[in-house]
Structure formats: C-alpha cells, structure tokens
Design an enzyme around this catalytic site. Structure first.
Site, mmCIF file in Angstrom:
data_model
loop_
_atom_site.group_PDB
_atom_site.id
_atom_site.type_symbol
_atom_site.label_atom_id
_atom_site.label_comp_id
_atom_site.label_asym_id
_atom_site.label_seq_id
_atom_site.Cartn_x
_atom_site.Cartn_y
_atom_site.Cartn_z
ATOM 1 N N GLU A 57 -126.951 -34.620 65.455
ATOM 2 C CA GLU A 57 -125.528 -34.345 65.199
ATOM 3 C C GLU A 57 -125.111 -33.063 65.895
ATOM 4 O O GLU A 57 -125.869 -32.087 65.943
ATOM 5 C CB GLU A 57 -125.332 -34.217 63.679
ATOM 6 C CG GLU A 57 -124.001 -34.718 63.188
ATOM 7 C CD GLU A 57 -123.797 -36.216 63.413
ATOM 8 O OE1 GLU A 57 -123.281 -36.600 64.483
ATOM 9 O OE2 GLU A 57 -124.157 -36.995 62.528
ATOM 10 N N ASP A 104 -124.466 -33.703 71.191
ATOM 11 C CA ASP A 104 -124.073 -34.429 72.412
ATOM 12 C C ASP A 104 -123.410 -33.481 73.407
ATOM 13 O O ASP A 104 -123.651 -33.548 74.608
ATOM 14 C CB ASP A 104 -123.212 -35.671 72.107
ATOM 15 C CG ASP A 104 -121.945 -35.405 71.309
ATOM 16 O OD1 ASP A 104 -121.792 -34.307 70.750
ATOM 17 O OD2 ASP A 104 -121.093 -36.326 71.265
ATOM 18 N N SER A 117 -111.413 -43.079 65.874
ATOM 19 C CA SER A 117 -110.647 -42.679 67.068
ATOM 20 C C SER A 117 -111.270 -43.255 68.345
ATOM 21 O O SER A 117 -110.556 -43.815 69.183
ATOM 22 C CB SER A 117 -110.503 -41.164 67.161
ATOM 23 O OG SER A 117 -111.752 -40.551 67.117
ATOM 24 N N ASP A 142 -119.511 -40.799 70.803
ATOM 25 C CA ASP A 142 -118.760 -41.828 70.083
ATOM 26 C C ASP A 142 -118.291 -42.936 71.024
ATOM 27 O O ASP A 142 -118.457 -44.123 70.753
ATOM 28 C CB ASP A 142 -117.551 -41.202 69.376
ATOM 29 C CG ASP A 142 -117.964 -40.166 68.361
ATOM 30 O OD1 ASP A 142 -119.175 -40.043 68.102
ATOM 31 O OD2 ASP A 142 -117.087 -39.471 67.831
HETATM 32 C C1 GLA Z 1 -117.638 -36.167 66.612
HETATM 33 C C2 GLA Z 1 -117.560 -36.118 68.139
HETATM 34 C C3 GLA Z 1 -118.903 -36.464 68.770
HETATM 35 C C4 GLA Z 1 -120.038 -35.661 68.158
HETATM 36 C C5 GLA Z 1 -119.963 -35.697 66.629
HETATM 37 C C6 GLA Z 1 -120.963 -34.772 65.989
HETATM 38 O O1 GLA Z 1 -117.847 -37.474 66.175
HETATM 39 O O2 GLA Z 1 -116.581 -37.004 68.621
HETATM 40 O O3 GLA Z 1 -118.828 -36.273 70.168
HETATM 41 O O4 GLA Z 1 -120.066 -34.355 68.643
HETATM 42 O O5 GLA Z 1 -118.681 -35.337 66.144
HETATM 43 O O6 GLA Z 1 -122.264 -35.170 66.292
#
Ligand code: GLA
Length: 375
Positions: A24, A27, A118, A162
């Site tokens: 988490e 990325d 989203s 995501d």
């Molecule tokens: C959101 C962002 C992702 C990632 C997560 C945390 O979902 O869109 O890119 O950074 O938070 O892991």
C-alpha cells in the site's frame, strides 16, 4: 432503473473495482504491489449521436454531464471531472476523433471506500469511448491517460496501481505489479478455504484534497535527501533499510518514518507472493497485520475506525490477517477469513462497530475478477 434497461446501446462495458492484497502507498514510490480486480462493477452503455454533444447519465448520481466536444472544461460536480479528464486526454491522443455520444452507467461499487470506484469510472468510460469510436487506443494508453485524468482533473496525484488493476485484473489471480517497469506477473490467488471480506467503515476519505498528495511529497523529499549521497537510488522503495538508517538524523522524524515504511512494505509484498505460492495463509495474514501497523504508525494514513476493525480480528484463529486497504483515512479493511467463519464474523464485528461508533458497517465478500471488458 427502467431508463437503464431501455437504453439501446451500441457498446456495453463492465468495469470492476479493485482490491490490493498488500503493497500500500508504494506504487508511487517505485514498489511492488499486489492488486486485482473484483466482482463489484460499473456497467456502461454507450451509443453514438449525430451531433457534437456528449451526455452522460449516472443511475444514482444527480446532475447528468452535458458537454460539447470543443468545450472540455472542468465541472463543479466532482464525478464529471473524471470523465471530462478522460475525454480531454483521449482528445489529445486522437485529435478530432471524438464524436457526440450518449452514455448511461450504473454501479454497485461503493464510492469513496478505497476500492477504486474512480479508476473503474475512468477506465470503463475510456474503454467504452475507445470501442464506440474505434480509436485503437491500447490498454496501456488507457491506463496512463486515466491516471493523468485523475491527477489533473480530480487532483489526486495517484500511482498507477488502480488503473492498471482495473484494466488487467484476472479472475483467481493477483497481479504482482512492478510499478517501475509497469509490467506484472500473475500470482494464483491460493487462499485455500478462505475468502476475502471487505469491511467498509462508511467513513469517507477525500484523497484528492490533502493527505494523499502530502504523503507523495514527503516521500519525494526523503528520496531527495538520500540522493545527495546516493544518486543511484531512483525510487524510495529501492533504498535498503540500512541506508535509510544512515539518514536517521538527517531526515525529519516524519520523513524517516515514511521511508522506513515504503522499504518494509515493498519487502512484505515480495514475501507475500512466496507465501501465496506456498499456500501459507497464516504467514500471509501476519504480513497483512504488519502492513497495517506500518500504515498506522509510520505512514500515518489509518484512522480509529480502521484500527478498531483490524484489532477486533486479532487472535481469532479463523481470521488470518486484516489491514486497511487503499489510500486510508476511512474506506475498507481487507480480511482473510475462513469460509465457515464469515457469517458469525460479520455479525459480531458489525455489532461491535455499531456499539463503538454508532455507524453501520457494510461487509462485502469479494471474488477476484477480470479487468474491464466489452460485453
Ligand atoms: C489510491 C491510489 C493508488 C495507491 C493507493 C494506495 O488508491 O489511487 O495509486 O497509491 O491509494 O496504495
């Protein structure tokens, strides 16, 4: 719902939400993450119009989007901006190719709960427009244009996870996504007789406004400081713990904690893949607990509701692991729960949560799913 059924579409697309097993907030730090798509989806229908207008209606959201192709400005309605951003970047990639169309969508993906409604909205819409207007955009084009739409039109400087998972998810698998190379390896989702249960705190976070972007800047500052001596490290996740420790006094306490978390979380993701391959759900679950602890104490993106839900699962042998998932400050916890314990677990934890916070918990038993598909 009649209007959705009655809409005669040229193209229909289904776009899933995503979960992330572990990895988490790394990325955007060049780490490895382990997401996949889930069986909660947005269903889009699109049909061409003969003029230059784009009309998008959502079942469940008010204020349809009505916009002209030559006038793709930001809207005061937040959900519009995801779509306007997508159209803006499609238009840059395919100048003068966008024609008028009508679109309607309905969703069973809860919004603002960390399962990426989203990205599902952006990627599903982009895929639908691509198919409807035969634009020949690749999945890679769609992933990156949707990420840019989120950065510039929704204001969240998100990583790639995501959008990538929503497009590339595969049933019964997690994606070990290398966020530097933007490639993945498939990892079978071997959870033996366990299932993934999401528990939505129903506390809503607003990533775009604040803390998410602050974390990203803090990580960049920590990296900048380390790079003065070690320019070879291009991403914070690549910096080994020993080197981060060398900077303990140079970095502020906050930046030091962020750096330690990213390095440890990256290692946890790689370990998780091995435990999954070995079918070792117990060790996998322990990593989830460590991840939560790091997110709570070092990365500071949890909240009391999430912490309560994770703590509640401790020492219950049928629950192998739990942690907050997604951006944080609300949203869902992800729990690995033995199948025959799911019903009593949901009952007990919902009662305890209601008693503690006077808020109803929403449970979701999720299955892995394929990424965006044209129906
Ligand atoms: C959101 C962002 C992702 C990632 C997560 C945390 O979902 O869109 O890119 O950074 O938070 O892991």
């Amino acid at each position: 719902m009649g209007e959705f059924l009655n809409f005669i579409a040229d193209i229909e697309v289904e776009s899933p939400g995503r979960i992330n097993l572990i990895g988490e907030h790394i990325d955007y730090n060049g780490g490895f993450v382990l997401p996949t798509a889930i069986d909660k989806v947005i269903h889009f229908k699109l049909k061409k119009r003969k003029d230059n207008l784009i009309h998008v209606e959502s079942i469940g959201f008010e204020n349809p989007l009505k916009i002209e192709i030559n006038n793709l400005n930001k809207s005061s309605i937040s959900w519009h901006n995801y779509l306007i951003g997508v159209l803006h970047y499609i238009n840059l990639l395919c100048p003068n190719k966008i024609q008028g169309f009508d679109c309607i969508f309905k969703s069973n993906l809860p919004v603002g709960s960390g399962i990426s409604s989203s990205a599902a909205l952006e990627c599903g819409f982009a895929k639908g427009v691509n198919e409807l207007l035969k634009l020949n955009l690749s999945n890679q084009d769609i992933i990156s244009l949707c990420q840019r739409a989120e950065h510039d039109f929704a204001g969240t400087k998100c990583g790639i996870m995501d959008q990538y998972a929503v497009i590339n998810g595969l049933e019964d698998h997690f994606l070990l996504l290398n966020c530097q190379k933007i490639t993945h390896k498939l990892v079978p989702a071997q959870l033996l007789n366990h299932k993934i249960v999401l528990l939505n705190t129903n506390i809503s976070h607003n990533l775009s406004t604040s803390e998410y972007n602050i974390r990203s800047q803090e990580c960049q500052s920590a990296l900048n400081c380390i790079q003065v001596k070690y320019p070879e490290y291009k991403f914070l996740c690549d910096v080994p713990l020993e080197i981060i420790n060398e900077f303990k006094t140079n970095l502020s306490d906050k930046h030091y904690k962020r750096a330690i978390f990213t390095s440890e979380e990256n290692q946890r993701t790689l370990k998780a893949v091995n435990f999954l391959k070995d079918g070792d759900v117990v060790q996998l679950g322990n990593l989830l607990y460590s991840s939560h602890k790091g997110l709570r104490d070092l990365y500071e993106v949890s909240c009391k509701e999430l912490d309560f839900l994770v703590e509640f699962t401790r020492n219950i042998s049928s629950i192998k692991g739990a942690r907050m998932m997604g951006g944080g400050f609300g949203g869902c916890t992800l729990n690995i729960v033995k199948e025959d314990y799911i019903t009593p677990f949901i009952k007990d934890i919902s009662e305890a949560y209601l008693k503690e916070f006077n808020i109803k918990l929403t449970p979701h038993i999720v299955k892995t799913n394929n990424g965006v598909k044209v129906l």
